[in-house]
Design a protein around this motif. Structure first.
Motif, mmCIF file in Angstrom:
data_model
loop_
_atom_site.group_PDB
_atom_site.id
_atom_site.type_symbol
_atom_site.label_atom_id
_atom_site.label_comp_id
_atom_site.label_asym_id
_atom_site.label_seq_id
_atom_site.Cartn_x
_atom_site.Cartn_y
_atom_site.Cartn_z
ATOM 1 N N ALA A 21 0.837 -1.214 0.000
ATOM 2 C CA ALA A 21 0.000 0.000 0.000
ATOM 3 C C ALA A 21 0.867 1.259 0.000
ATOM 4 O O ALA A 21 0.550 2.227 -0.700
ATOM 5 N N ASP A 22 1.961 1.250 0.745
ATOM 6 C CA ASP A 22 2.869 2.419 0.755
ATOM 7 C C ASP A 22 3.353 2.710 -0.661
ATOM 8 O O ASP A 22 3.430 3.851 -1.084
ATOM 9 N N LEU A 23 3.697 1.633 -1.400
ATOM 10 C CA LEU A 23 4.174 1.822 -2.769
ATOM 11 C C LEU A 23 3.051 2.371 -3.660
ATOM 12 O O LEU A 23 3.274 3.301 -4.440
ATOM 13 N N VAL A 24 1.859 1.801 -3.542
ATOM 14 C CA VAL A 24 0.732 2.247 -4.387
ATOM 15 C C VAL A 24 0.424 3.719 -4.107
ATOM 16 O O VAL A 24 0.127 4.482 -5.030
ATOM 17 N N TYR A 44 -3.987 -10.045 0.398
ATOM 18 C CA TYR A 44 -4.975 -9.508 -0.533
ATOM 19 C C TYR A 44 -6.209 -8.999 0.229
ATOM 20 O O TYR A 44 -6.770 -7.956 -0.103
ATOM 21 N N GLN A 45 -6.602 -9.731 1.279
ATOM 22 C CA GLN A 45 -7.776 -9.272 2.052
ATOM 23 C C GLN A 45 -7.510 -7.912 2.683
ATOM 24 O O GLN A 45 -8.376 -7.039 2.713
ATOM 25 N N GLU A 46 -6.295 -7.728 3.180
ATOM 26 C CA GLU A 46 -5.962 -6.436 3.795
ATOM 27 C C GLU A 46 -5.907 -5.334 2.721
ATOM 28 O O GLU A 46 -6.335 -4.214 2.970
ATOM 29 N N LEU A 47 -5.402 -5.659 1.536
ATOM 30 C CA LEU A 47 -5.401 -4.651 0.457
ATOM 31 C C LEU A 47 -6.842 -4.266 0.089
ATOM 32 O O LEU A 47 -7.132 -3.095 -0.173
ATOM 33 N N ILE A 48 -7.722 -5.260 0.083
ATOM 34 C CA ILE A 48 -9.140 -4.978 -0.219
ATOM 35 C C ILE A 48 -9.713 -4.056 0.856
ATOM 36 O O ILE A 48 -10.414 -3.082 0.566
ATOM 37 N N ARG A 49 -9.387 -4.348 2.118
ATOM 38 C CA ARG A 49 -9.875 -3.474 3.209
ATOM 39 C C ARG A 49 -9.351 -2.049 3.024
ATOM 40 O O ARG A 49 -10.097 -1.077 3.161
ATOM 41 N N LEU A 50 -8.072 -1.943 2.689
ATOM 42 C CA LEU A 50 -7.491 -0.603 2.514
ATOM 43 C C LEU A 50 -8.160 0.124 1.343
ATOM 44 O O LEU A 50 -8.362 1.332 1.389
ATOM 45 N N HIS A 51 -8.498 -0.641 0.313
ATOM 46 C CA HIS A 51 -9.199 -0.026 -0.824
ATOM 47 C C HIS A 51 -10.578 0.476 -0.388
ATOM 48 O O HIS A 51 -10.957 1.618 -0.668
ATOM 49 N N LYS A 52 -11.309 -0.386 0.335
ATOM 50 C CA LYS A 52 -12.689 -0.032 0.685
ATOM 51 C C LYS A 52 -12.754 1.026 1.779
ATOM 52 O O LYS A 52 -13.575 1.927 1.730
ATOM 53 N N GLU A 53 -11.872 0.888 2.775
ATOM 54 C CA GLU A 53 -12.002 1.781 3.939
ATOM 55 C C GLU A 53 -11.102 3.002 3.849
ATOM 56 O O GLU A 53 -11.377 4.014 4.465
ATOM 57 N N GLU A 54 -9.995 2.888 3.112
ATOM 58 C CA GLU A 54 -9.065 4.025 3.086
ATOM 59 C C GLU A 54 -8.795 4.501 1.656
ATOM 60 O O GLU A 54 -7.814 5.188 1.401
ATOM 61 N N LYS A 55 -9.644 4.039 0.752
ATOM 62 C CA LYS A 55 -9.601 4.508 -0.649
ATOM 63 C C LYS A 55 -8.257 4.268 -1.335
ATOM 64 O O LYS A 55 -7.818 5.070 -2.163
ATOM 65 N N LEU A 56 -7.594 3.198 -0.977
ATOM 66 C CA LEU A 56 -6.353 2.845 -1.690
ATOM 67 C C LEU A 56 -6.729 2.625 -3.158
ATOM 68 O O LEU A 56 -7.606 1.816 -3.478
#
Ligand code: F6R
Length: 272
Positions: A21-24, A44-56
């Motif tokens: 996520a830091d890189l993205v 991948y589940q954590e990346l999905i959470r970051l996308h949904k909750e923190e707009k990654l």
């Protein structure tokens, strides 16, 4: 090489996803190399959470997967539910939950009519995309990265590889879950990025979990470099290598105190 030890699988996954996520965030058009297998599912589940909750935001991210069984292919005309490929695995476990564009993710096509040509083209496609910024890796029971089995070149490009009996045994359960193909029809060959491809990534991020991996992780990180354990090549990476392990996978490392000391020092002096 930075070796980070976390208490359990969930913490390992959160740490690995945090690095991605830091890189993205810092390079929204980055190129990620991705892995299948059971280990990265939590990442991948954590990346999905970051996308949904923190707009990654993955709108401009490109991805290239490490490998695919030969004889298993992406049939984009089929609905993904009927596809047996690693592309389907990636779709289910990550891509369908985030805002990545379909044209931006790539998984080797094991149904290619000319797999050898496909391998050369895959390597070129990675180069055209600007090279891989971060390659996520699991480690096989025989020490493989991607499907680079014992004896595979430590400088090799994307190629067709024959799988060991150990890999076929280790991977069958997940393979069957994904493909529904019975044991006797499990492919014995795969297309895989080579160790050379993996070492060209600017950063490698290897994750491993569970006591079954403890012995091979110690050999990969602290043992002599050998094509018999292709993950030992990570020791030669000229750029950044980060390894995130849970406590069980790190249990056989001899220098664990040193790695933890280095992590604490870096956090103290170099953290943002
Ligand atoms: C998968 C891959 C393999 C796996 C390795 C570990 O794309 O490249 O090298 O990372 O076989 O698999 P798991 O995570 O299922 O233990």
């Amino acid at each position: 090489m930075d070796i980070l030890i976390r208490e359990n699988y969930d913490q390992m996954s959160v740490a690995a996803a945090g690095i991605i996520a830091d890189l993205v965030r810092s390079k929204p058009n980055c190129v990620l190399g991705l892995a299948t297998g059971s280990t990265p599912v939590g990442t991948y589940q954590e990346l999905i959470r970051l996308h949904k909750e923190e707009k990654l935001d993955f709108a401009r991210v490109k991805t290239f997967n490490l490998d695919e069984y030969l004889g298993i292919g992406i049939d984009l005309s089929l609905p993904y539910e009927k596809d047996q490929s690693y592309a389907r695995f990636m779709w289910e476990e990550l891509f369908k939950h985030i805002n990545i564009k379909k044209v931006n993710f790539h998984v080797p096509d094991g149904l290619s009519s000319d797999p050898f040509k496909f391998c050369r083209e895959y390597e070129k496609a990675i180069e055209r995309a600007g090279g891989i910024d971060l390659q996520l890796l699991g480690i096989g029971g025989d020490g493989h990265l991607g499907f680079n089995e014992p004896g595979s070149s430590l400088y090799g490009p994307t190629h067709v590889e024959a799988l060991t009996q150990q890999t076929l045994d280790d991977n069958f359960e997940l393979f069957y879950q994904n493909s529904g193909i019975p044991r006797e029809k499990m492919p014995h060959f795969a297309i895989t990025m080579g160790i050379g491809t993996i070492l060209k990534a600017k950063q490698n991020l290897m994750i491993a979990s569970g006591k079954k991996k403890a012995g091979i992780v110690a050999s990969a990180l602290e043992g002599p470099i050998t094509s018999q354990i292709t993950s030992t090549a990570l020791q030669m990476h000229p750029g950044k290598v980060t390894v995130v392990l849970d406590r069980e996978a790190g249990a056989n490392l001899k220098k664990i105190d040193h790695y933890q000391h280095v992590e604490a020092l870096k956090a103290r002096y170099f953290s943002k």
